[in-house]
Structure formats: C-alpha cells, structure tokens
Enzyme design. Structure first.
Site, mmCIF file in Angstrom:
data_model
loop_
_atom_site.group_PDB
_atom_site.id
_atom_site.type_symbol
_atom_site.label_atom_id
_atom_site.label_comp_id
_atom_site.label_asym_id
_atom_site.label_seq_id
_atom_site.Cartn_x
_atom_site.Cartn_y
_atom_site.Cartn_z
ATOM 1 N N TYR A 70 2.490 74.630 42.327
ATOM 2 C CA TYR A 70 1.638 73.773 41.753
ATOM 3 C C TYR A 70 0.418 74.230 42.230
ATOM 4 C CZ TYR A 70 -0.109 69.446 39.980
ATOM 5 O OH TYR A 70 -0.672 68.450 39.369
ATOM 6 N N ALA A 97 0.505 70.152 31.437
ATOM 7 C CA ALA A 97 0.593 70.788 32.646
ATOM 8 C C ALA A 97 2.332 70.260 33.030
ATOM 9 C CB ALA A 97 0.061 70.445 33.596
ATOM 10 N N ASP A 127 3.334 73.868 22.822
ATOM 11 C CA ASP A 127 3.136 74.529 23.880
ATOM 12 C C ASP A 127 2.257 74.267 24.650
ATOM 13 O OD1 ASP A 127 3.618 75.392 26.482
ATOM 14 O OD2 ASP A 127 5.954 76.821 26.106
ATOM 15 N N LYS A 160 -2.820 75.402 40.024
ATOM 16 C CA LYS A 160 -4.055 74.427 39.786
ATOM 17 C C LYS A 160 -5.521 74.868 40.216
ATOM 18 C CE LYS A 160 -2.667 70.486 37.579
ATOM 19 N NZ LYS A 160 -2.790 70.514 35.946
ATOM 20 N N LEU A 165 -4.918 68.617 30.224
ATOM 21 C CA LEU A 165 -3.975 68.033 30.659
ATOM 22 C C LEU A 165 -2.901 68.237 30.549
ATOM 23 C CD1 LEU A 165 -6.741 65.899 30.612
ATOM 24 C CD2 LEU A 165 -5.354 63.990 31.153
HETATM 25 C C1 UD1 Z 1 1.133 64.519 43.506
HETATM 26 C C2 UD1 Z 1 1.652 64.472 42.178
HETATM 27 C C3 UD1 Z 1 0.773 65.695 41.568
HETATM 28 C C4 UD1 Z 1 -0.712 65.510 41.839
HETATM 29 C C5 UD1 Z 1 -0.412 65.636 43.387
HETATM 30 C C6 UD1 Z 1 -2.182 65.452 44.127
HETATM 31 C C7 UD1 Z 1 3.383 63.170 40.862
HETATM 32 C C8 UD1 Z 1 4.864 63.666 40.650
HETATM 33 N N1 UD1 Z 1 2.676 64.267 41.695
HETATM 34 O O1 UD1 Z 1 2.034 63.960 43.913
HETATM 35 O O2 UD1 Z 1 1.200 65.704 40.247
HETATM 36 O O3 UD1 Z 1 -1.236 66.420 42.113
HETATM 37 O O4 UD1 Z 1 -0.326 64.004 43.739
HETATM 38 O O5 UD1 Z 1 -2.280 65.109 45.451
HETATM 39 O O6 UD1 Z 1 2.583 62.007 40.639
HETATM 40 N N2 UD1 Z 1 7.666 59.377 48.348
HETATM 41 C C9 UD1 Z 1 9.006 58.526 49.022
HETATM 42 N N3 UD1 Z 1 9.522 57.786 47.998
HETATM 43 C C10 UD1 Z 1 9.443 58.259 46.688
HETATM 44 C C11 UD1 Z 1 9.218 59.106 46.314
HETATM 45 C C12 UD1 Z 1 8.159 59.585 47.028
HETATM 46 O O7 UD1 Z 1 8.127 58.318 50.107
HETATM 47 O O8 UD1 Z 1 10.646 57.629 46.245
HETATM 48 C C13 UD1 Z 1 6.834 60.402 49.283
HETATM 49 C C14 UD1 Z 1 6.530 61.240 48.647
HETATM 50 O O9 UD1 Z 1 7.609 62.087 50.080
HETATM 51 C C15 UD1 Z 1 4.834 61.562 49.701
HETATM 52 C C16 UD1 Z 1 4.593 60.772 48.451
HETATM 53 O O10 UD1 Z 1 5.457 59.344 48.513
HETATM 54 O O11 UD1 Z 1 5.006 61.934 50.092
HETATM 55 C C17 UD1 Z 1 3.865 60.698 47.403
HETATM 56 O O12 UD1 Z 1 5.036 61.751 46.214
HETATM 57 P P1 UD1 Z 1 4.514 61.589 45.021
HETATM 58 O O13 UD1 Z 1 4.359 60.810 43.901
HETATM 59 O O14 UD1 Z 1 6.030 62.600 44.151
HETATM 60 O O15 UD1 Z 1 3.348 62.685 44.306
HETATM 61 P P2 UD1 Z 1 2.178 64.249 45.510
HETATM 62 O O16 UD1 Z 1 3.398 64.474 45.618
HETATM 63 O O17 UD1 Z 1 1.402 63.687 46.778
#
Ligand code: UD1
Length: 316
Positions: free
Chosen positions: A153, A87, A61, A157, A85
């Site tokens: 988060y 996290a 860990d 960061k 990396l």
């Molecule tokens: C992501 C990263 C995070 C990173 C950040 C940088 C992941 C899991 N998270 O967060 O580690 O630090 O970018 O900005 O990669 N969405 C949908 N449908 C879905 C899933 C998501 O519409 O089924 C939308 C979400 O509401 C969001 C967008 O897609 O608006 C991106 O979501 P997600 O991929 O979870 O990433 P972030 O929250 O931007």
C-alpha cells in the site's frame, strides 16, 4: 474561499473521505462528478444529494476503462479539476493481496492522470498517505524525510505521488499530492477488521463490547478529522500550479492507541474493558506529521483536536 464555479471529478466519491468532499464541493457551489465502483463506497454516503442536478454519479472501476464514461460527462460540461481518492485503503489487505493493491492504487492513479492529461485538467489533487514513510527515524515527520514504505500500500501510494510529479514536470499537468495521516470521522466503515481503528472502537464501545488494542498500544498515530481533510483537499484542488507537494495533512499531534481507547470511552461515557491482542505485522510504529508545509503553501491548519472530532461523531 473565493473560487469560480467549476466541475470537479471526485474518484472514490462515495467513500468515506470522498463523500465528505462531495458535500463540501456542492456546498461551495461546484458541480461534481463522482466515479466509484461501490466496492467499498456506499450509495447512502451520497444519497443526501439525490435529485441535485449538479451531481453526476458514474459507476466504474478506477482501474478499468474509464474513458468512455468520463468523455461523455466531459463533453456535456467540462471537468476542470480532479480529486483522486479512489483506492484500496487497507495496509493489511495490501500485504495479503499486493497485486490487487498495485492494480487499483498505482494503476488507477495512472489511468486518472492519463485522462486528465488528455483533457487539459487544471489540477489533479491526490490522496496519498503517511504510509509512504515507513518506519522513519524522525517523528514528527517532515515531507523531506526518506520514504521507505513497509507495505505494498505504501509503495503504491509513493509511486502514485511520483507519477503526479512526473505528469506535472513532463506533461505540464498541474498536480498536488497530499499525504494524509490517520483520517477519522462519520461514515468511516467499521465493518472489517482492517477498518480504521477509531471507527472500530466507536462501534464496539457503542455496542458495549470490549476494545481490542493490538500489541502494547504504545504505537502512535496522528488522527486528523475528516472535515479538516476535505478542507485541505479543496484548497489543493484550487491551489496554484506550483503547489505540487507532497504535503502532509495531519494535526502534528501523536496519540497512542492506548490514549485513543481511553478518549473514545471518555467521550462516549462508557466503562468497558480494553484488551490487548497480538501486534499486527507490517505496521509503522510511530506516525505523526510536521504540518508547516501545508500551512505555508495551502493556508491549511487542522481545526479539530482528537476529542472535538470524537464528540462530533456522537451526533451522527
Ligand atoms: C491508516 C489507514 C491508511 C492510511 C494510513 C496513514 C485505515 C483503515 N487505514 O493505516 O489508509 O494510509 O493510516 O498512515 O484507515 N488497532 C488496534 N485495534 C483495532 C484496530 C487497529 O489496536 O481494533 C491499531 C493498529 O494496530 C494500528 C492503529 O490502531 O497500530 C491504527 O490502525 P488503523 O486504523 O488500521 O490504521 P493504519 O494501519 O495506521
């Protein structure tokens, strides 16, 4: 890139981005130590290197007691650079369990920095996130924009970035923070509702299931392909001590979630329903980076636009 052969520690080296970095560093001829607790990292992500004597895997860990295992590895052959990396990667999960996010994301960084300081490491490169910005007025966002993270988060960061800058200033430990935008590519875990949107859309579309867009889908993200991110990481690891960052690592292009859904369906040749569900709380509305600083300081340019990256994912 011409680099001497060195031994690089990759924390989170069995994870999505970490394992691609391990592939890259081994391909460049380096030795690699992976530190991973396999909580989200997977053995299969690095199984292609089984039997390669240049790779050592330590199961631990990052926020636990690292020293004994790392000291033993270092004594056998010095670790000269560190890519940190490891996290908890979910913004949503950090809102549900902020203390765990603090323990791993801020506490883990501090432990890695302490170890690196004591062993005179030549560079620590850190995976920060565009989540440090929060809801910024300026999009695309340059690094000098104010940071007002809206999730634990993002806060952790940001504090990690500050720790890296502090260790550079106070202890003379060379560090570089990279602020990743939304990274995507093969091996990204799609199994949780918190997984990256591209991995979820890809998996659902391949299974013939409808895609779910949260909110109106007009929120935008800067989707950067994992091969570009590992390129930036390798450049940061071997960059000069005066490259401290933080440096944005993205494409500079914003794509809405609606456009993304259409692109995934187009690349996969699928015709599926796109549903809308309630918007997520604690989310950034728009996220897109100004990428000039990484270009100037690291010579980094993202080579993959969205559809090229999506197309590469099909063959994996
Ligand atoms: C992501 C990263 C995070 C990173 C950040 C940088 C992941 C899991 N998270 O967060 O580690 O630090 O970018 O900005 O990669 N969405 C949908 N449908 C879905 C899933 C998501 O519409 O089924 C939308 C979400 O509401 C969001 C967008 O897609 O608006 C991106 O979501 P997600 O991929 O979870 O990433 P972030 O929250 O931007």
């Amino acid at each position: 890139m011409s680099e001497d052969i060195e031994r690089v520690l990759v924390t989170g080296g069995a994870g999505f981005i970490g394992s691609h970095l391990v592939d890259r560093l081994l391909a460049s001829g380096h030795q690699v130590v992976v530190l991973d607790d396999f909580s989200s990292g997977k053995r299969e992500n690095i199984a292609q290197h089984t039997g390669d004597a240049r790779l050592l895997v330590i199961e631990a860990d990052v926020a636990g007691d690292l020293d004994a295992a790392l000291d033993t590895a270092h004594a056998a052959s010095p670790i000269t650079r560190v890519a940190h990396l490891a996290a908890k990667v979910s913004v949503v999960a950090s809102l549900e369990d902020p203390l765990e996010d603090l323990r791993v994301n801020a506490g883990g960084t501090l432990r890695v920095l302490e170890w690196a300081r004591r062993h005179a490491v030549r560079k620590v490169a850190f995976a920060s996130s565009a989540a440090v910005y929060g809801d910024v007025a300026e999009v695309p966002t340059p690094e000098r924009a104010p940071c007002a993270p809206i999730s634990p988060y993002g806060i952790h960061k940001r504090s990690s970035e500050r720790y890296l800058a502090l260790y550079a200033e106070v202890h003379g430990l060379p560090t570089t923070s990279l602020r990743f935008l939304n990274v995507f590519g093969p091996r990204q875990d799609a199994s949780s509702p918190y997984s990256g949107v591209i991995s979820i859309f890809f998996e659902r579309a391949r299974a013939g299931l409808p895609l779910t867009v949260y909110g109106d889908g007009e929120q935008t993200r800067d989707f950067v392909y994992v091969a570009d991110v590992t390129d930036a990481l390798e450049r940061a690891l071997f960059s000069s001590p005066d490259v401290v960052g933080p440096l944005n690592v993205g494409t500079g292009v914003g794509t809405s979630v609606n456009q993304l859904a259409a692109a995934v369906l187009e690349v996969l040749g699928a015709q599926l329903e796109v549903r809308h569900d309630e918007a997520r709380g604690g989310e950034i509305r728009h996220s897109c980076a100004v990428v000039d600083a990484a270009a100037q300081q690291l010579g980094f340019h993202a080579g993959y636009e969205l559809k090229r990256g999506l197309a590469e994912m099909i063959d994996v």
